[in-house]
Design a protein around this motif. Structure first.
Motif, PDB file in Angstrom:
ATOM      1  N   LEU A 190       0.880  -1.164   0.000  1.00 41.55           N
ATOM      2  CA  LEU A 190       0.000   0.000   0.000  1.00 41.55           C
ATOM      3  C   LEU A 190       0.921   1.218   0.000  1.00 41.55           C
ATOM      4  O   LEU A 190       1.715   1.400   0.918  1.00 41.55           O
ATOM      5  CB  LEU A 190      -0.868  -0.041   1.250  1.00 41.55           C
ATOM      6  N   TRP A 191       0.853   2.037  -1.071  1.00 43.33           N
ATOM      7  CA  TRP A 191       1.775   3.159  -1.199  1.00 43.33           C
ATOM      8  C   TRP A 191       1.188   4.216  -2.121  1.00 43.33           C
ATOM      9  O   TRP A 191       0.056   4.096  -2.575  1.00 43.33           O
ATOM     10  CB  TRP A 191       3.133   2.663  -1.717  1.00 43.33           C
ATOM     11  N   GLY A 192       1.945   5.252  -2.392  1.00 37.97           N
ATOM     12  CA  GLY A 192       1.569   6.268  -3.375  1.00 37.97           C
ATOM     13  C   GLY A 192       0.352   7.084  -2.993  1.00 37.97           C
ATOM     14  O   GLY A 192       0.158   7.437  -1.828  1.00 37.97           O
ATOM     15  N   LEU A 193      -0.475   7.389  -3.988  1.00 36.91           N
ATOM     16  CA  LEU A 193      -1.673   8.205  -3.761  1.00 36.91           C
ATOM     17  C   LEU A 193      -2.618   7.577  -2.746  1.00 36.91           C
ATOM     18  O   LEU A 193      -3.195   8.278  -1.922  1.00 36.91           O
ATOM     19  CB  LEU A 193      -2.436   8.421  -5.076  1.00 36.91           C
ATOM     20  N   THR A 194      -2.777   6.257  -2.812  1.00 36.85           N
ATOM     21  CA  THR A 194      -3.682   5.570  -1.880  1.00 36.85           C
ATOM     22  C   THR A 194      -3.199   5.768  -0.453  1.00 36.85           C
ATOM     23  O   THR A 194      -3.994   6.085   0.440  1.00 36.85           O
ATOM     24  CB  THR A 194      -3.784   4.077  -2.236  1.00 36.85           C
ATOM     25  N   LEU A 195      -1.911   5.610  -0.228  1.00 37.52           N
ATOM     26  CA  LEU A 195      -1.351   5.814   1.105  1.00 37.52           C
ATOM     27  C   LEU A 195      -1.524   7.267   1.547  1.00 37.52           C
ATOM     28  O   LEU A 195      -1.907   7.538   2.683  1.00 37.52           O
ATOM     29  CB  LEU A 195       0.123   5.414   1.128  1.00 37.52           C
ATOM     30  N   ALA A 196      -1.268   8.210   0.657  1.00 38.55           N
ATOM     31  CA  ALA A 196      -1.424   9.629   1.000  1.00 38.55           C
ATOM     32  C   ALA A 196      -2.875   9.937   1.399  1.00 38.55           C
ATOM     33  O   ALA A 196      -3.116  10.690   2.353  1.00 38.55           O
ATOM     34  CB  ALA A 196      -0.991  10.509  -0.169  1.00 38.55           C
ATOM     35  N   MET A 197      -3.831   9.368   0.686  1.00 33.35           N
ATOM     36  CA  MET A 197      -5.239   9.590   1.015  1.00 33.35           C
ATOM     37  C   MET A 197      -5.581   8.982   2.374  1.00 33.35           C
ATOM     38  O   MET A 197      -6.290   9.590   3.176  1.00 33.35           O
ATOM     39  CB  MET A 197      -6.128   9.011  -0.082  1.00 33.35           C
ATOM     40  N   LEU A 198      -5.085   7.768   2.636  1.00 32.78           N
ATOM     41  CA  LEU A 198      -5.342   7.139   3.936  1.00 32.78           C
ATOM     42  C   LEU A 198      -4.685   7.912   5.071  1.00 32.78           C
ATOM     43  O   LEU A 198      -5.272   8.063   6.144  1.00 32.78           O
ATOM     44  CB  LEU A 198      -4.857   5.687   3.932  1.00 32.78           C
ATOM     45  N   ASP A 199      -3.483   8.405   4.862  1.00 38.78           N
ATOM     46  CA  ASP A 199      -2.833   9.220   5.888  1.00 38.78           C
ATOM     47  C   ASP A 199      -3.638  10.482   6.175  1.00 38.78           C
ATOM     48  O   ASP A 199      -3.790  10.888   7.327  1.00 38.78           O
ATOM     49  CB  ASP A 199      -1.411   9.603   5.458  1.00 38.78           C
ATOM     50  N   GLU A 200      -4.177  11.087   5.120  1.00 39.29           N
ATOM     51  CA  GLU A 200      -5.023  12.279   5.317  1.00 39.29           C
ATOM     52  C   GLU A 200      -6.264  11.930   6.134  1.00 39.29           C
ATOM     53  O   GLU A 200      -6.611  12.638   7.078  1.00 39.29           O
ATOM     54  CB  GLU A 200      -5.418  12.848   3.952  1.00 39.29           C
ATOM     55  N   LEU A 201      -6.923  10.825   5.783  1.00 38.70           N
ATOM     56  CA  LEU A 201      -8.131  10.398   6.505  1.00 38.70           C
ATOM     57  C   LEU A 201      -7.811  10.111   7.964  1.00 38.70           C
ATOM     58  O   LEU A 201      -8.511  10.570   8.864  1.00 38.70           O
ATOM     59  CB  LEU A 201      -8.731   9.162   5.836  1.00 38.70           C
ATOM     60  N   ARG A 202      -6.758   9.358   8.224  1.00 34.39           N
ATOM     61  CA  ARG A 202      -6.387   9.004   9.597  1.00 34.39           C
ATOM     62  C   ARG A 202      -5.993  10.220  10.396  1.00 34.39           C
ATOM     63  O   ARG A 202      -6.205  10.289  11.596  1.00 34.39           O
ATOM     64  CB  ARG A 202      -5.255   7.976   9.580  1.00 34.39           C
ATOM     65  N   GLY A 203      -5.432  11.230   9.727  1.00 36.55           N
ATOM     66  CA  GLY A 203      -5.050  12.468  10.411  1.00 36.55           C
ATOM     67  C   GLY A 203      -6.240  13.287  10.884  1.00 36.55           C
ATOM     68  O   GLY A 203      -6.075  14.169  11.733  1.00 36.55           O
ATOM     69  N   LEU A 204      -7.420  12.986  10.389  1.00 38.87           N
ATOM     70  CA  LEU A 204      -8.623  13.724  10.799  1.00 38.87           C
ATOM     71  C   LEU A 204      -9.160  13.248  12.145  1.00 38.87           C
ATOM     72  O   LEU A 204      -9.938  13.952  12.776  1.00 38.87           O
ATOM     73  CB  LEU A 204      -9.719  13.588   9.747  1.00 38.87           C
TER      74      LEU A 204
END
Length: 192
Positions: free
Chosen positions: A177-191
């Motif tokens: 799991l990496w790239g854009l998908t990882l960036a989106m998940l990191d953004e979601l988890r950061g909320l």
């Protein structure tokens, strides 16, 4: 442990970045699908089928695809349509609980910029995904698993002659799991 209700509340307050000029570029939309379990929220990930010439073959990603004329220029409609086509799960805008930042990437067909809009949905049914030819497998991944630092790793991504270090999660069986998908998940988890 992540739960959907606090994520939905955070998304309701969140002001995601939307590029004003996004309608002038090729667009795609993805569905970040969450379900509640006893262990907390899980997210649906699709493993892309291997296809010759597809640089992201075998990668883990969210269901989604291009926004086309049939979507009435609505990226959320495209995310729902593509989800049903790829994994057989029916979503509607009523299942939506928010959206994340627009992302710029390259349209690998034309080597031109493309905007990807991620929409977050709550999935309440127990349907089993029915996969089309674009998807090799799906898996539900606990958001809490992503919180464990031991699960985060690094990989080398080859870009021409240059190997770039990239953050990733090694999900086993050669799936990363990496790239854009990882960036989106990191953004979601950061909320949360």
């Amino acid at each position: 442990m992540h739960e959907i209700a606090p994520l939905a509340a955070a998304l309701a307050r969140y002001q995601p970045r939307r590029y004003r000029w996004r309608r002038r570029l090729k667009r795609a939309a993805v569905a970040v699908i969450l379900r509640e379990t006893r262990q907390g929220a899980e997210v649906l990930l699709a493993v892309r089928a291997h296809r010759h010439g597809d640089p992201w073959s075998g990668d883990m990603a969210f269901p989604g695809g291009r926004v086309d004329a049939a979507d009435e220029a609505s990226a959320s409609v495209a995310a729902c349509r593509e989800t049903e086509e790829e994994v057989g799960l029916r979503l509607s805008r009523d299942d939506g609980i928010g959206r994340l930042n627009d992302r710029i990437t390259l349209d690998h067909r034309r080597r031109a910029p493309m905007v990807v809009s991620p929409f977050v949905y709550r999935y309440r049914d127990a349907d089993t995904p029915v996969l089309n030819h674009e998807i090799a497998a799906t898996r539900w991944l606990a958001l809490a698993w992503l919180d464990e630092p031991a699960n985060r790793a690094a990989m080398r991504w080859q870009l021409g002659r240059v190997a770039l270090p990239m953050p990733c999660y090694d999900c086993g069986d050669g799936q990363r799991l990496w790239g854009l998908t990882l960036a989106m998940l990191d953004e979601l988890r950061g909320l949360s």
